[in-house]
Write an enzyme that holds these catalytic residues in place. Structure first.
Site, PDB file in Angstrom:
ATOM      1  N   ASP A 394      33.629  30.976  73.706  1.00 44.51           N
ATOM      2  CA  ASP A 394      33.138  32.226  73.153  1.00 44.51           C
ATOM      3  C   ASP A 394      33.796  32.496  71.795  1.00 44.51           C
ATOM      4  O   ASP A 394      34.866  31.972  71.488  1.00 44.51           O
ATOM      5  CB  ASP A 394      33.427  33.378  74.114  1.00 44.51           C
ATOM      6  CG  ASP A 394      32.368  34.462  74.076  1.00 44.51           C
ATOM      7  OD1 ASP A 394      31.677  34.579  73.034  1.00 44.51           O
ATOM      8  OD2 ASP A 394      32.210  35.186  75.075  1.00 44.51           O
ATOM      9  N   GLU A 397      32.737  31.989  66.110  1.00 42.65           N
ATOM     10  CA  GLU A 397      32.324  32.258  64.724  1.00 42.65           C
ATOM     11  C   GLU A 397      33.485  32.184  63.742  1.00 42.65           C
ATOM     12  O   GLU A 397      33.299  31.581  62.680  1.00 42.65           O
ATOM     13  CB  GLU A 397      31.670  33.646  64.617  1.00 42.65           C
ATOM     14  CG  GLU A 397      30.468  33.848  65.483  1.00 42.65           C
ATOM     15  CD  GLU A 397      30.834  34.247  66.911  1.00 42.65           C
ATOM     16  OE1 GLU A 397      31.724  35.079  67.085  1.00 42.65           O
ATOM     17  OE2 GLU A 397      30.244  33.706  67.839  1.00 42.65           O
ATOM     18  N   ASP A 469      25.203  37.747  71.899  1.00 37.60           N
ATOM     19  CA  ASP A 469      25.094  38.957  72.720  1.00 37.60           C
ATOM     20  C   ASP A 469      23.889  39.789  72.298  1.00 37.60           C
ATOM     21  O   ASP A 469      24.012  40.906  71.782  1.00 37.60           O
ATOM     22  CB  ASP A 469      26.372  39.791  72.592  1.00 37.60           C
ATOM     23  CG  ASP A 469      27.592  39.059  73.110  1.00 37.60           C
ATOM     24  OD1 ASP A 469      27.423  38.096  73.876  1.00 37.60           O
ATOM     25  OD2 ASP A 469      28.716  39.444  72.746  1.00 37.60           O
TER      26      ASP A 469
END
Length: 810
Positions: A394, A397, A469
């Site tokens: 997760d 980025e 998300d």
């Protein structure tokens, strides 16, 4: 002093023209050195640098070595130097350095202008802001760039400041309907623009203009070229193609294992379950890579229990560490931590907005450092040694909150570069570090990574990128389809979404008994999203606020429950087709999700169709993407506001929703072939819209004539039944071929040639199916089996197969 050079105005410059190798041309013009170099007959690298300077370092993306003995001819054609291979001609204008690509007299792509603006202050002083403008044809469709949430297929008219984010990821790869592709080799934040001035890339940090032009001639050819340039796709384990259940989050191991038990008790197929965050405990222990939280004791017993129930466990890991973790201390000692604000910002998990008077102290690590990647794996190996099956990576980025431009100035890899220079390649480095370390440990277990962000070349690291998300709405649901197709067109075939949307938002409203799972608006959206998700390489339900476990949505005989379960069962029946497609992805540079333009370029209606696509080479997936039983609700939510779980006061009263009633939908069938309805066998001409009667459990699917589709038996998990009794569906109208691929399912022996293939060939004129002699072998291979061959008109014949050639005639 700023250095600016525009090719819009031809500059009369002193020229020094030379050819350093037979595959390279070079001109010096206006203080710049411009080169074009053939790496293969169809791949060309173009660079432009100030005289006396060069592109520094090795590309993080490009792994290809120039082919030896590339046959090209060189000539001076008036104002141009020209290199020509059998497939591609590259003309470099001597006065300006402008490049034109053409093939067989047709212009493919033309440069218009470039700029190199020197950075005279800051941490990146001495580098350049690099821009390149190209001229496209007026009606030329282009695709790619990555995962964008605008719902568009054709990227013409797109304007994006490209920096990796939660729900949008950028790949710097574009391809054209004319059969060319381009990779802009730069990792800094980049503006992409397409307007009346041309198509352009403009990157914040560079040593010069640096890009690769690929002439693949077709969509598949361009994808193949990109993978040749940046790496091929390893195979995922067979079990990853089953159904995955997840949510944010299971709050104990008992809850986690209880879900697996419930699926088995209910007879709903399942192969994977995901443990999301906070199994480590508090935010101060963020990403400890250990089971430290309350309710997570005796983790090894829980892992073993999941395995004993023939399921697999993937677990979340992050690119950041809390201050009380071993990883944090080891990274800090090596100066491998960034100081920008990331998720979670507060150490108090139960309050929103974040209590910034109790900062979490969580910091991201520097994956560009080999030493830091070693530390990361050494901590992760604790979980690997416990038998965890996959990694949910997760925030790759990474999350960067309260952003300051100085965050970009942070040195990476011991000061070799800045974060600004390498920012967009952060996920590539994170994922690559895990893949390479696990491969070094053992070849007995295939790497399986799901991650929220990606960059060009990441396909070589066994990673699947999901779309982040996203919120729950029909508009956002529809946007996931062209987002995934455009991502696939950059070279990485592995894409999925949070089925049902991550933030339920306005749909998080109870119905009758107070449970949001009974809200008919959400039930319809979730069902249709699942029917689309069945066609993604990874088939995974996930989200927050509203529970996602399928068994909560009714019982057998009820429309929503039956629709969801039948979708999952269909996925398992398609496993022989899907896994054989996976082999084609690995061995032949193909893709799972194929935009219609890939196969039907001559039909211009397909150029901008984003809601239908080919699933593999044979199946046309046309899921229902508009509400038919309830009102649509547009929800705008971002990754931060979604966490602000305010009480939803929207009134969504819907009376008398009856999901058993039929509805209708219209789907387009591409021209150039005839189509069979997957469910009824009815045949249609291509090049028309067809109206279909549907119910909530219908997934519009068609098969093109001249196809062979193998189907397995229904099963509870991918390993429950061998493929010894396959149904082979043949769709006449043209000759057809299909290769059934099989191997051990979860190791890298296939790389050594340890696998088997069986070729099926349909002769349409003779109406004969031939099953060829099996090629190859592997431990545990079936030596005897049956194939039941079926035609759409109901004819069927069963044949015994023992590895030798047999035929069936109709």
């Amino acid at each position: 002093m700023k250095k600016l050079f525009s090719l819009v105005v031809a500059v009369a410059a002193m020229l020094n023209v030379s050819a350093k190798t037979e595959t390279k041309i070079e001109v010096k013009a206006g203080g710049y050195t411009c080169t074009a170099t053939f790496l293969s007959p169809t791949i060309v690298r173009v660079t432009k640098t100030p005289d006396g300077k060069a592109i520094e370092g090795k590309s993080m993306v490009v792994t290809m070595q120039p082919q030896e003995n590339v046959k090209v001819s060189r000539k001076e054609d008036g104002a141009n130097l020209v290199l020509k291979s059998a497939d591609l001609s590259v003309a470099l204008e001597k006065a300006t350095g402008r490049v034109t690509f053409s093939s067989e007299g047709e212009t493919l792509l033309r440069e218009k202008s470039f700029t190199l603006e020197e950075r005279i202050t800051g941490a990146d002083k001495g580098s350049y802001i690099a821009g390149q403008v190209f001229t496209l044809d007026a009606d030329e469709a282009i695709y790619g760039l990555g995962i964008l949430q605008d719902g568009k297929m054709n990227r013409r008219g797109t304007h994006r400041y490209m920096i990796q984010g939660n729900t949008e990821d950028y790949q710097n790869v574009i391809q054209s309907v004319k059969g060319w592709a381009l990779y802009w080799d730069n990792y800094s934040p980049t503006n992409f623009d397409d307007d009346e001035n041309g198509m352009s890339f403009r990157s914040e940090v560079a040593d010069g203009v640096d890009y690769y032009f690929m002439y693949g001639q077709t969509v598949d050819g361009c994808i193949s070229e990109m993978r040749e340039l940046s790496g091929q796709v390893p195979m995922f384990p067979l079990w990853t193609y089953g159904f995955w259940q997840s949510k944010e989050r299971y709050k104990s191991l008992a809850e986690l294992t209880g879900v697996v038990h419930k699926y088995r008790e209910q007879g709903i197929p399942l192969d994977g379950i995901v443990q999301d965050w906070q199994y480590w405990g508090s935010h101060y222990l963020w990403n400890a890579m250990e089971f430290l939280g309350d309710g997570f004791q005796n983790a090894q017993a829980a892992i073993d229990d999941i395995h004993n129930h023939n399921a697999h466990l993937m677990i979340t890991i992050w690119s950041s560490f809390g201050p009380q973790t071993k990883g944090y201390r080891e990274m800090a000692a090596g100066n491998h931590l960034f100081d920008f604000s990331t998720w979670p910002q507060s150490g108090i998990e139960s309050q929103w907005p974040p209590r910034m008077d109790y900062p979490s102290g969580v910091r991201c690590y520097d994956p560009f450092s080999a030493e830091a990647r070693d530390i990361y794996w050494n901590n992760l190996k604790r979980l690997y040694d416990m038998g965890l099956d996959g990694w949910w990576m997760d925030s790759t980025e990474p999350d960067n909150f309260d952003f300051k431009d100085s965050d970009f100035d942070h040195p990476v890899d011991g000061g070799k570069a800045t974060m600004r220079r390498l920012r967009n390649a952060y996920p590539l480095a994170c994922v690559g570090g895990v893949y390479e370390h696990q491969r070094a440990v053992s070849d007995e277990k295939r790497v399986f990574i799901m991650t929220r962000s990606g960059y060009a070349g990441q396909q070589r690291y066994g990673s699947n990128v999901w779309s982040g998300d996203v919120g729950s709405s029909w508009e956002i649901f529809r946007a996931q389809i062209p987002a995934g197709l455009n991502f696939t067109l950059t070279g990485n075939p592995n894409y999925n979404t949070d089925i049902g949307g991550f933030f339920a938002g306005a749909y998080n409203k109870g119905w009758n008994d107070g449970s949001a799972v009974h809200n008919p608006l959400y039930r319809e959206l979730y069902t249709r999203w699942m029917q689309y998700g069945m066609f993604c390489p990874v088939f995974r339900s996930h989200g927050t606020e509203v529970p996602r476990e399928v068994y909560l949505y009714g019982k057998p005989g009820e429309p929503i429950y039956d629709a969801m379960v039948s979708t999952i069962r269909l996925r398992y029946r398609l496993l022989p087709y899907i896994y054989s497609t996976a082999w084609q992805v690995t061995s032949n540079a193909q893709s799972y999700m194929r935009p219609l333009v890939a196969d039907f370029r001559e039909d211009k209606r397909t150029w901008d169709m984003g809601y239908e696509f080919m699933f593999g080479k044979s199946i046309l997936a046309a899921p229902v993407v508009h509400a038919q039983y309830t009102p649509e609700k547009s929800v705008s939510v971002d990754a931060m506001s979604g966490w602000d779980k305010k009480e939803n006061k929207d009134n969504f009263d819907v009376a008398n929703v009856d999901f058993s009633q039929p509805r209708s939908t219209t789907k387009y069938l591409p021209a150039g072939t005839r189509w069979y309805d997957f469910w009824t066998g009815k045949q249609y001409d291509g090049g028309q819209e067809v109206e279909l009667k549907t119910t909530i459990d219908d997934i519009p699917m068609f098969v093109r004539e001249g196809s062979i589709v193998p189907l397995g038996e229904e099963m509870q998990h991918t390993g429950e039944k061998k493929w010894d009794n396959l149904e082979i569906r043949v769709y006449p109208g043209a000759d057809a071929a299909f290769t059934l691929y099989e191997d051990e399912g979860d190791n890298y022996n296939y790389e050594k040639g340890i696998y088997s293939t069986i070729d099926f060939k349909w002769n349409d004129r003779a109406r004969r199916l031939t099953v060829e002699t099996r090629k190859g072998e592997y431990p545990g291979m079936l030596t005897e089996r049956r194939f039941t061959v079926k035609l759409p008109d109901g004819q069927e014949k069963t044949v015994a197969y023992e590895g030798k050639k047999v035929s069936v005639k109709f």
